[in-house]
Design a protein around this motif. Structure first.
Motif, PDB file in Angstrom:
ATOM      1  N   LEU A  92       0.863  -1.176   0.000  1.00  0.00           N
ATOM      2  CA  LEU A  92       0.000   0.000   0.000  1.00  0.00           C
ATOM      3  C   LEU A  92       0.898   1.224   0.000  1.00  0.00           C
ATOM      4  O   LEU A  92       1.795   1.335   0.844  1.00  0.00           O
ATOM      5  N   SER A  93       0.670   2.120  -0.922  1.00  0.00           N
ATOM      6  CA  SER A  93       1.479   3.340  -0.940  1.00  0.00           C
ATOM      7  C   SER A  93       1.102   4.209   0.252  1.00  0.00           C
ATOM      8  O   SER A  93       0.002   4.078   0.813  1.00  0.00           O
ATOM      9  N   LEU A  94       1.984   5.095   0.632  1.00  0.00           N
ATOM     10  CA  LEU A  94       1.695   6.028   1.714  1.00  0.00           C
ATOM     11  C   LEU A  94       0.438   6.827   1.381  1.00  0.00           C
ATOM     12  O   LEU A  94      -0.418   7.046   2.250  1.00  0.00           O
ATOM     13  N   ILE A  95       0.276   7.207   0.122  1.00  0.00           N
ATOM     14  CA  ILE A  95      -0.916   7.953  -0.311  1.00  0.00           C
ATOM     15  C   ILE A  95      -2.173   7.109  -0.118  1.00  0.00           C
ATOM     16  O   ILE A  95      -3.195   7.610   0.362  1.00  0.00           O
ATOM     17  N   ASP A  96      -2.108   5.803  -0.476  1.00  0.00           N
ATOM     18  CA  ASP A  96      -3.244   4.891  -0.241  1.00  0.00           C
ATOM     19  C   ASP A  96      -3.627   4.886   1.235  1.00  0.00           C
ATOM     20  O   ASP A  96      -4.804   4.944   1.588  1.00  0.00           O
ATOM     21  N   ILE A  97      -2.629   4.788   2.092  1.00  0.00           N
ATOM     22  CA  ILE A  97      -2.885   4.725   3.533  1.00  0.00           C
ATOM     23  C   ILE A  97      -3.453   6.047   4.032  1.00  0.00           C
ATOM     24  O   ILE A  97      -4.417   6.064   4.807  1.00  0.00           O
ATOM     25  N   ILE A  98      -2.904   7.159   3.590  1.00  0.00           N
ATOM     26  CA  ILE A  98      -3.425   8.474   3.996  1.00  0.00           C
ATOM     27  C   ILE A  98      -4.893   8.600   3.594  1.00  0.00           C
ATOM     28  O   ILE A  98      -5.719   9.074   4.377  1.00  0.00           O
ATOM     29  N   ASN A  99      -5.216   8.163   2.382  1.00  0.00           N
ATOM     30  CA  ASN A  99      -6.579   8.308   1.860  1.00  0.00           C
ATOM     31  C   ASN A  99      -7.593   7.338   2.466  1.00  0.00           C
ATOM     32  O   ASN A  99      -8.797   7.554   2.340  1.00  0.00           O
ATOM     33  N   ASN A 100      -7.125   6.274   3.111  1.00  0.00           N
ATOM     34  CA  ASN A 100      -8.032   5.253   3.631  1.00  0.00           C
ATOM     35  C   ASN A 100      -7.871   4.994   5.127  1.00  0.00           C
ATOM     36  O   ASN A 100      -8.336   3.971   5.636  1.00  0.00           O
ATOM     37  N   SER A 101      -7.227   5.902   5.831  1.00  0.00           N
ATOM     38  CA  SER A 101      -6.947   5.715   7.254  1.00  0.00           C
ATOM     39  C   SER A 101      -7.190   7.004   8.015  1.00  0.00           C
ATOM     40  O   SER A 101      -7.399   8.061   7.417  1.00  0.00           O
ATOM     41  N   TYR A 102      -7.109   6.900   9.333  1.00  0.00           N
ATOM     42  CA  TYR A 102      -7.119   8.068  10.201  1.00  0.00           C
ATOM     43  C   TYR A 102      -5.709   8.240  10.737  1.00  0.00           C
ATOM     44  O   TYR A 102      -5.140   7.309  11.305  1.00  0.00           O
ATOM     45  N   GLU A 103      -5.142   9.425  10.561  1.00  0.00           N
ATOM     46  CA  GLU A 103      -3.808   9.662  11.102  1.00  0.00           C
ATOM     47  C   GLU A 103      -3.932  10.075  12.560  1.00  0.00           C
ATOM     48  O   GLU A 103      -4.835  10.826  12.934  1.00  0.00           O
ATOM     49  N   ILE A 104      -3.047   9.542  13.383  1.00  0.00           N
ATOM     50  CA  ILE A 104      -3.020   9.886  14.803  1.00  0.00           C
ATOM     51  C   ILE A 104      -1.621  10.360  15.167  1.00  0.00           C
ATOM     52  O   ILE A 104      -0.666  10.110  14.418  1.00  0.00           O
ATOM     53  N   LYS A 105      -1.503  11.013  16.287  1.00  0.00           N
ATOM     54  CA  LYS A 105      -0.219  11.584  16.722  1.00  0.00           C
ATOM     55  C   LYS A 105       0.236  10.928  18.016  1.00  0.00           C
ATOM     56  O   LYS A 105      -0.577  10.521  18.840  1.00  0.00           O
ATOM     57  N   SER A 106       1.537  10.877  18.206  1.00  0.00           N
ATOM     58  CA  SER A 106       2.064  10.432  19.494  1.00  0.00           C
ATOM     59  C   SER A 106       2.075  11.634  20.431  1.00  0.00           C
ATOM     60  O   SER A 106       2.101  12.785  19.986  1.00  0.00           O
ATOM     61  N   GLY A 107       2.009  11.358  21.714  1.00  0.00           N
ATOM     62  CA  GLY A 107       1.960  12.437  22.688  1.00  0.00           C
ATOM     63  C   GLY A 107       2.501  11.984  24.027  1.00  0.00           C
ATOM     64  O   GLY A 107       3.335  11.092  24.103  1.00  0.00           O
ATOM     65  N   TYR A 108       1.952  12.578  25.083  1.00  0.00           N
ATOM     66  CA  TYR A 108       2.449  12.285  26.426  1.00  0.00           C
ATOM     67  C   TYR A 108       1.504  11.350  27.176  1.00  0.00           C
ATOM     68  O   TYR A 108       1.879  10.260  27.562  1.00  0.00           O
ATOM     69  N   ASN A 109       0.282  11.762  27.399  1.00  0.00           N
ATOM     70  CA  ASN A 109      -0.705  10.932  28.096  1.00  0.00           C
ATOM     71  C   ASN A 109      -2.002  10.927  27.337  1.00  0.00           C
ATOM     72  O   ASN A 109      -2.713  11.926  27.366  1.00  0.00           O
ATOM     73  N   PRO A 110      -2.354   9.896  26.643  1.00  0.00           N
ATOM     74  CA  PRO A 110      -1.602   8.658  26.458  1.00  0.00           C
ATOM     75  C   PRO A 110      -0.459   8.850  25.457  1.00  0.00           C
ATOM     76  O   PRO A 110      -0.439   9.806  24.696  1.00  0.00           O
ATOM     77  N   THR A 111       0.445   7.902  25.455  1.00  0.00           N
ATOM     78  CA  THR A 111       1.605   7.966  24.559  1.00  0.00           C
ATOM     79  C   THR A 111       1.179   7.975  23.098  1.00  0.00           C
ATOM     80  O   THR A 111       1.745   8.678  22.280  1.00  0.00           O
ATOM     81  N   LEU A 112       0.170   7.187  22.775  1.00  0.00           N
ATOM     82  CA  LEU A 112      -0.369   7.133  21.414  1.00  0.00           C
ATOM     83  C   LEU A 112      -1.892   7.138  21.535  1.00  0.00           C
ATOM     84  O   LEU A 112      -2.495   6.152  21.932  1.00  0.00           O
ATOM     85  N   SER A 113      -2.486   8.251  21.185  1.00  0.00           N
ATOM     86  CA  SER A 113      -3.925   8.447  21.396  1.00  0.00           C
ATOM     87  C   SER A 113      -4.741   7.798  20.281  1.00  0.00           C
ATOM     88  O   SER A 113      -5.469   8.459  19.556  1.00  0.00           O
ATOM     89  N   TYR A 114      -4.656   6.472  20.209  1.00  0.00           N
ATOM     90  CA  TYR A 114      -5.309   5.771  19.094  1.00  0.00           C
ATOM     91  C   TYR A 114      -6.825   5.670  19.256  1.00  0.00           C
ATOM     92  O   TYR A 114      -7.530   5.465  18.276  1.00  0.00           O
ATOM     93  N   LEU A 115      -7.341   5.850  20.461  1.00  0.00           N
ATOM     94  CA  LEU A 115      -8.797   5.790  20.628  1.00  0.00           C
ATOM     95  C   LEU A 115      -9.489   6.977  19.961  1.00  0.00           C
ATOM     96  O   LEU A 115     -10.681   6.903  19.665  1.00  0.00           O
ATOM     97  N   ASP A 116      -8.752   8.057  19.674  1.00  0.00           N
ATOM     98  CA  ASP A 116      -9.323   9.162  18.891  1.00  0.00           C
ATOM     99  C   ASP A 116      -9.733   8.657  17.507  1.00  0.00           C
ATOM    100  O   ASP A 116     -10.776   9.039  16.976  1.00  0.00           O
ATOM    101  N   GLY A 117      -8.913   7.789  16.933  1.00  0.00           N
ATOM    102  CA  GLY A 117      -9.243   7.187  15.644  1.00  0.00           C
ATOM    103  C   GLY A 117     -10.403   6.216  15.757  1.00  0.00           C
ATOM    104  O   GLY A 117     -11.258   6.150  14.877  1.00  0.00           O
ATOM    105  N   VAL A 118     -10.457   5.471  16.858  1.00  0.00           N
ATOM    106  CA  VAL A 118     -11.554   4.528  17.080  1.00  0.00           C
ATOM    107  C   VAL A 118     -12.871   5.293  17.205  1.00  0.00           C
ATOM    108  O   VAL A 118     -13.906   4.847  16.705  1.00  0.00           O
ATOM    109  N   ASP A 119     -12.834   6.454  17.841  1.00  0.00           N
ATOM    110  CA  ASP A 119     -14.044   7.288  17.938  1.00  0.00           C
ATOM    111  C   ASP A 119     -14.590   7.606  16.550  1.00  0.00           C
ATOM    112  O   ASP A 119     -15.811   7.657  16.355  1.00  0.00           O
ATOM    113  N   LYS A 120     -13.724   7.792  15.579  1.00  0.00           N
ATOM    114  CA  LYS A 120     -14.168   8.073  14.209  1.00  0.00           C
ATOM    115  C   LYS A 120     -14.842   6.846  13.583  1.00  0.00           C
ATOM    116  O   LYS A 120     -15.805   6.978  12.837  1.00  0.00           O
TER     117      LYS A 120
END
Length: 196
Positions: free
Chosen positions: A162-190
């Protein structure tokens, strides 16, 4: 980790841990470490209950130089494992895989195994929320990619990656942070909003 009396773990585990520190010392945490820390944060704050699934192994040979210093010398995978993580969030069953790549422009589909794709498909049939967290290590970018998309691409004979463009177009991008370290539930909310 193999715990024995006095809380000492095997030298195999120690050497693996030591190797991971060397390999990733200049890059920070691995994706798995970030997810595990995030899961601990979510659990401690009563947000979600999500755990890493243990890999089933059969221990064949153990050396006991001293009882408190047992060393596993030989072990085999009992069966192919399914995905890395599962749990419950807001009443929804979650099941997902975590994958990293050093490629800058694409993600190889061979990073998934067929039994993982089949497992994700079965969980989707039961209305679970299924996805992969994909990390592009050198770009420091993270994506939550729906299992339905991955399954479709896996069975497509025209795609080996899968190209990076394919993934960008078909995924939710999330950011790393402090608390939580990786806020992946923001993507799950979507995912949840898309279902409503």
């Amino acid at each position: 980790m193999v715990n024995y009396p006095q809380g000492i773990f095997s030298s195999i585990e120690h050497s693996i841990s030591h190797q991971n520190k060397i390999i990733f010392s200049d890059r920070g945490m691995t994706l798995e470490q970030q997810i595990n820390e995030s899961n601990e944060y979510y659990l401690n704050h009563n947000i979600a209950v999500i755990h890493k699934k243990p890999t089933p192994i059969q221990i064949v040979k153990v050396d006991y130089p001293r009882r408190s210093r047992a060393v596993i010398k030989e072990a085999y995978f009992r069966q192919a494992s399914t995905t890395d993580y599962n749990g419950v969030y807001r009443g929804y069953y979650l099941d997902f895989e975590a994958k990293e790549t050093k490629n800058r422009k694409s993600f190889p589909l061979k990073n998934f195994h067929e039994h993982q794709i089949i497992h994700l498909q079965k969980c989707l049939e039961q209305k679970g929320i299924c996805f992969a967290i994909i990390r592009f290590v050198t770009l420091n970018r993270y994506f939550i990619t729906p299992a339905s998309y991955l399954i479709r691409m896996w069975y497509s004979n025209s795609k080996k990656s899968l190209s990076l463009i394919d993934i960008i177009n078909n995924s939710y991008e999330i950011k790393s942070g402090y608390n939580p370290t990786l806020s992946y539930l923001d993507g799950v909310d979507k995912f949840i909003i898309d279902r409503i």
